[in-house]
Design a protein around this motif. Structure first.
Motif, mmCIF file in Angstrom:
data_model
loop_
_atom_site.group_PDB
_atom_site.id
_atom_site.type_symbol
_atom_site.label_atom_id
_atom_site.label_comp_id
_atom_site.label_asym_id
_atom_site.label_seq_id
_atom_site.Cartn_x
_atom_site.Cartn_y
_atom_site.Cartn_z
ATOM 1 N N ASN A 1 0.853 -1.192 0.000
ATOM 2 C CA ASN A 1 0.000 0.000 0.000
ATOM 3 C C ASN A 1 0.884 1.235 0.000
ATOM 4 O OD1 ASN A 1 -2.440 1.323 -0.046
ATOM 5 N ND2 ASN A 1 -2.626 1.430 2.166
ATOM 6 N N ASP A 2 0.564 2.189 -0.850
ATOM 7 C CA ASP A 2 1.395 3.381 -1.002
ATOM 8 C C ASP A 2 0.475 4.564 -1.267
ATOM 9 O OD1 ASP A 2 3.133 5.362 -1.607
ATOM 10 O OD2 ASP A 2 4.165 4.332 -3.231
ATOM 11 N N SER A 3 0.141 5.305 -0.222
ATOM 12 C CA SER A 3 -0.811 6.401 -0.381
ATOM 13 C C SER A 3 -0.414 7.561 0.524
ATOM 14 C CB SER A 3 -2.224 5.935 -0.030
ATOM 15 O OG SER A 3 -3.140 7.009 -0.080
ATOM 16 N N PHE A 4 -0.308 8.733 -0.077
ATOM 17 C CA PHE A 4 -0.089 9.952 0.697
ATOM 18 C C PHE A 4 -0.848 11.089 0.021
ATOM 19 C CE2 PHE A 4 1.963 14.033 1.270
ATOM 20 C CZ PHE A 4 1.905 14.131 2.654
ATOM 21 N N SER A 5 -1.483 11.938 0.821
ATOM 22 C CA SER A 5 -2.215 13.067 0.269
ATOM 23 C C SER A 5 -2.280 14.192 1.292
ATOM 24 C CB SER A 5 -3.636 12.660 -0.134
ATOM 25 O OG SER A 5 -4.387 12.262 0.998
ATOM 26 N N PHE A 6 -2.452 15.404 0.797
ATOM 27 C CA PHE A 6 -2.677 16.547 1.674
ATOM 28 C C PHE A 6 -3.674 17.487 1.016
ATOM 29 C CE2 PHE A 6 1.036 17.880 -0.861
ATOM 30 C CZ PHE A 6 0.613 19.116 -1.332
ATOM 31 N N SER A 7 -4.332 18.290 1.834
ATOM 32 C CA SER A 7 -5.328 19.239 1.332
ATOM 33 C C SER A 7 -5.533 20.336 2.357
ATOM 34 C CB SER A 7 -6.657 18.534 1.041
ATOM 35 O OG SER A 7 -7.187 17.946 2.218
ATOM 36 N N ASP A 8 -6.038 21.464 1.900
ATOM 37 C CA ASP A 8 -6.470 22.522 2.808
ATOM 38 C C ASP A 8 -7.631 23.278 2.165
ATOM 39 O OD1 ASP A 8 -5.332 25.015 1.359
ATOM 40 O OD2 ASP A 8 -3.523 23.832 1.677
ATOM 41 N N VAL A 9 -8.556 23.732 2.995
ATOM 42 C CA VAL A 9 -9.756 24.435 2.547
ATOM 43 C C VAL A 9 -9.977 25.628 3.467
ATOM 44 C CG1 VAL A 9 -12.243 24.285 2.137
ATOM 45 C CG2 VAL A 9 -10.801 22.293 1.712
ATOM 46 N N THR A 10 -10.319 26.772 2.892
ATOM 47 C CA THR A 10 -10.670 27.945 3.688
ATOM 48 C C THR A 10 -11.996 28.508 3.190
ATOM 49 O OG1 THR A 10 -9.602 29.611 2.277
ATOM 50 C CG2 THR A 10 -8.229 28.524 3.929
ATOM 51 N N LEU A 11 -12.731 29.093 4.105
ATOM 52 C CA LEU A 11 -13.977 29.788 3.777
ATOM 53 C C LEU A 11 -14.068 31.010 4.670
ATOM 54 C CD1 LEU A 11 -16.653 29.959 2.233
ATOM 55 C CD2 LEU A 11 -17.696 28.606 4.066
ATOM 56 N N LYS A 12 -14.359 32.156 4.058
ATOM 57 C CA LYS A 12 -14.384 33.411 4.804
ATOM 58 C C LYS A 12 -15.582 34.242 4.366
ATOM 59 C CE LYS A 12 -11.246 37.089 6.263
ATOM 60 N NZ LYS A 12 -9.836 37.532 6.228
ATOM 61 N N ALA A 13 -16.254 34.851 5.340
ATOM 62 C CA ALA A 13 -17.369 35.761 5.079
ATOM 63 C C ALA A 13 -17.007 37.134 5.612
ATOM 64 C CB ALA A 13 -18.638 35.246 5.741
#
Length: 776
Positions: free
Chosen positions: A301-313
């Motif tokens: 098994n070989d899995s790597f991931s990254f993410s980022d999310v922003t929300l602004k009002a």
């Protein structure tokens, strides 16, 4: 005919050539009025004694307005297609009030980097000039160009500021305290630069509103204006893709959203392969959990991931009010598995790191001289690791690690501009921290080896602070601050006085002195339970009696600045004394998990030399430091070199702009860090015998980086714009040693069942990267 076609095209796109180098703002405005056939309405007192630096071969009116707003305390309002109003920026907090009527150095090292009167350095990603090795702005890596900022681990988030450690930096995003600031184990910043407005960096003379950190403060503010029309962009490089959108719902309300996601779990690019080789070397992942060096390992098994999310009002109910809601979510996930067929061993490692944050801010101006900011925030950090090994006959062992931080607080900050020369700020903060970490080991073959360590602590801190500033333009600046904290866990009250004084010795020369006392009750400790995994072997812990001491530092800085005729020379001498260090927070290989308390003494010099000649900029930053540790029960109580101590560091950068092309080249050099030499195995045959602690040094490190970008218009109306970029890290492929340690391995020789193996971690090899972006 060609000439008239060219002129028509330029007029249709409403773009023109701009070259302002410390030009008086009044002259700049007159020039803009002529070039774009518009009119500005303003009070002449607002623009007196202000100057602008902006150099661009082709620029739109909005580009120029954005540059002026970032370099002054002014804002532009469009009254009609031809008329604009100029007035002082509203909703000023203490940081901008300290600036008052001017910025001392509007282009500290390159465009988009300015140094303010209070000593802070402010980076604006939107106008930031091209930097060596970067095709797009990285919020944290850009800071490494400043003297005194080092990254001995070659990561963006592992910032060592004037001898401090990364966990001693306080990093805020829209007022939210961040405890995980990097993607891919620190190789990429966790903050999206395309919705970042400013990054304020403090290494000394810090405002009293900032506390609970003894090194630097990095205050990141995202975009906070209601745009007139929809703006957005999307793009990708060789590790991830991103998009952002700024959408005005009404004239007073807007939403800003962004997202980034790695795609390397689907496409294994050359860039990601090089980063992986650098990150995973000498870890369980790179070695496949081998027992013997000649074991055959199959990847399952070989899995790597990254993410980022922003929300602004963003909501502006009236001219003097602003209400902002911000949210941020970052995630990193690693899932690796191996099979050693000879032993029928199945190994799996799963690591999850998350950081969630919310903030709600209300700014209100009662008048031109008095305002307040009320803010509430929530931050949640979670790290979960589980490593399992399964053998025949249902035998297994499992290692677990969990680290959770729940941080929330509320604050009120009031700011009173007494008159042109005096200002006063008073504030109150209440914060609450709940920090858990647990380490566990389970083995059904040896049930007596069962191990579990759980540490759960809570702390609330009540803080009151005040800042006073007196400023005589181009003559004096005196800043006095006082902060008082009461920590419930330790049941102690701490005072933190701050002082910053600046005086102009002549028109181009300024002298400065800064004194401050700082405390920190939350830090990272080294844990040895997951050492075989080789990644993220530190956990956050609250200061507590007889385990993790409260860290305390006293800092003194004396400096001089020369700024004239395109030259900028900045020199700082500093001395830092830190108490409350422990062997668990610093981590010494030769002492293992044995506990000892100590202190450090740091002295150093930071030098920045910069020159601009038309479209060419060059700057050289140099840092020399001396960092000594002294621990009661280590090295016979004699001082020794601190971990990651870099005695000398030099960075020389160049940038050149040619029409729509930007080029940058930078060379960095630093001396090697200390390490403890292993002499062999002890008499028991499996314990390591070490020499004096940190008595040896690694070879010197050096690297050359290059980058180039090309900007172009996709539509004739300049509504859609594009950018292509190429970067090359470590141009001449120099493999420097970043760290050296030792481990005991099993031997196939029955007479010597164990042997000592020296392992080294080397720097990133030659690594290209490409970027393509579209914005509208």
């Amino acid at each position: 005919m060609f000439f008239f076609l060219l002129v028509s095209l330029v007029n249709a796109q409403e773009r023109t050539s701009i070259n302002y180098n410390q030009e008086p703002l009044v002259d700049v405005l007159l020039d803009i009025e002529k070039k774009f056939d518009i009119k500005f309405s303003f009070n002449s007192e607002l623009i007196n004694k202000q100057s602008i630096t902006f150099l661009k071969s082709i620029a739109s009116l909005q580009d120029i307005i954005t540059a002026i707003e970032s370099q002054t305390n002014l804002e532009f309002q469009k009254a009609s297609e031809r008329y604009y109003l100029i007035k002082r920026q509203t909703l000023l907090d203490l940081l901008s009030t300290q600036q008052l009527d001017e910025v001392v150095i509007s282009e500290y090292i390159t465009s988009g980097v300015k140094k303010k009167d209070d000593g802070s350095v402010v980076l604006t990603p939107k106008t930031l000039g091209i930097l060596p090795g970067l095709t797009e702005s990285d919020v944290l890596q850009s800071l490494q160009l400043l003297p005194g900022v080092q990254s001995p681990t070659e990561t963006t988030s592992g910032l060592y500021v004037r001898g401090g450690t990364p966990d001693q930096n306080q990093i805020l995003w829209d007022g939210i305290k961040m405890y995980n600031t990097g993607h891919f184990f620190g190789m990429i910043s966790a903050f999206n630069p395309y919705i970042t407005k400013d990054i304020a960096f403090f290494s000394n003379g810090t405002s009293a509103r900032y506390g609970n950190s003894i090194s630097s403060v990095i205050d990141i503010a995202s975009y906070n204006n209601v745009p007139e029309k929809i703006e957005g962009g999307l793009g990708f490089n060789m590790t991830h893709a991103d998009l952002f959108l700024k959408a005005p719902i009404t004239k007073k309300f807007a939403l800003v959203a962004s997202a980034r996601k790695s795609y390397t779990d689907a496409i294994n690019t050359f860039t990601f392969q090089n980063l992986s080789s650098r990150v995973f070397q000498n870890t369980k992942i790179s070695e496949g959990n081998k027992i013997y060096d000649d074991d055959n390992v199959t990847l399952t098994n070989d899995s790597f991931s990254f993410s980022d999310v922003t929300l602004k009002a963003i909501f502006n109910p009236s001219e003097g009010d602003e209400v902002v809601f911000s949210s941020l979510f970052t995630k990193n996930k690693l899932d690796y598995g191996f099979l050693i067929e000879e032993f029928e061993e199945v190994s799996k490692d799963v690591l999850d790191i998350k950081n969630k944050g919310l903030s709600l801010t209300w700014n209100h101006n009662y008048s031109n001289s008095f305002s307040h900011e009320i803010q509430a925030y929530y931050s949640n950090f979670e790290l979960d690791y589980e490593g399992t090994n399964n053998y025949p006959n249902d035998l297994f062992n499992k290692t677990t690690k969990n680290n959770i931080i729940l941080d929330k607080g509320i604050s009120i900050h009031t700011n009173w501009k007494i008159n042109k020369e005096n200002s006063l700020a008073i504030g109150y903060q209440l914060s609450s921290n709940k920090v858990d970490f647990s380490l566990g080991y389970d083995n059904n073959y040896f049930p007596d080896d069962l191990y579990e360590d759980i540490n759960r602590k809570s702390n609330s801190t009540n803080t009151i602070y005040t800042d006073y500033q007196f400023k005589k333009t181009r003559k004096w600046l005196i800043y006095l601050g006082l902060r008082g904290d009461f920590a419930s866990l330790l049941k102690k009250f701490y005072l933190e006085p701050r002082l910053l004084t600046e005086v102009y010795l002549s028109k181009p020369i300024k002298a400065k002195i800064a004194l401050e006392r700082r405390h920190q009750n939350l830090s990272q400790i080294l844990e040895f339970n997951t050492r075989d995994f080789g990644l993220e072997n530190q956990v956050w812990a609250l200061a507590q009696d007889d385990y993790v001491p409260l860290q305390r530092s006293n800092k003194l800085s004396i400096g001089f600045n020369f700024n004239d005729n395109g030259w900028n020379i900045d020199i700082d001498f500093y001395k830092i004394k830190t108490k409350g260090l422990s062997s668990l927070t610093r981590g010494f290989e030769s002492t293992g998990a044995n506990y000892s308390e100590g202190e450090s003494s740091i002295s150093g010099i930071d030098i920045l030399l910069k020159k601009r000649i038309n479209n060419y900029r060059t700057w050289l930053s140099y840092t020399t430091t001396k960092k000594d540790f002294n621990f009661n029960d280590i090295n016979n109580s004699q001082s020794f070199s601190g971990n990651f101590h870099i005695a000398h560091q030099l960075y020389w950068s160049h940038s050149y702009k040619l029409n729509a092309f930007d080029f940058s080249l930078g060379w960095r050099f630093r001396t090697g860090i200390p390490y403890t030499k292993a002499l062999g195995l002890q008499d028991d045959g499996y314990s390591i015998l070490y020499d004096k602690i940190n008595n040896e040094r690694l070879p010197n490190y050096h690297r050359l980086d290059f980058s180039a970008t090309y900007k172009f218009n996709i539509s004739k109306s300049d509504t859609w714009r594009g950018k292509l970029g190429f970067s090359l890290l470590n141009v001449y492929n120099k493999k420097s040693i970043l760290s050296r340690d030792n481990r005991v391995r099993l031997s196939t020789d029955p007479d010597t069942p164990y042997f000592l193996q020296e392992t080294t971690k080397t720097s990133l090899g030659i690594t290209p990267n490409l970027v393509f972006r579209i914005e509208f």
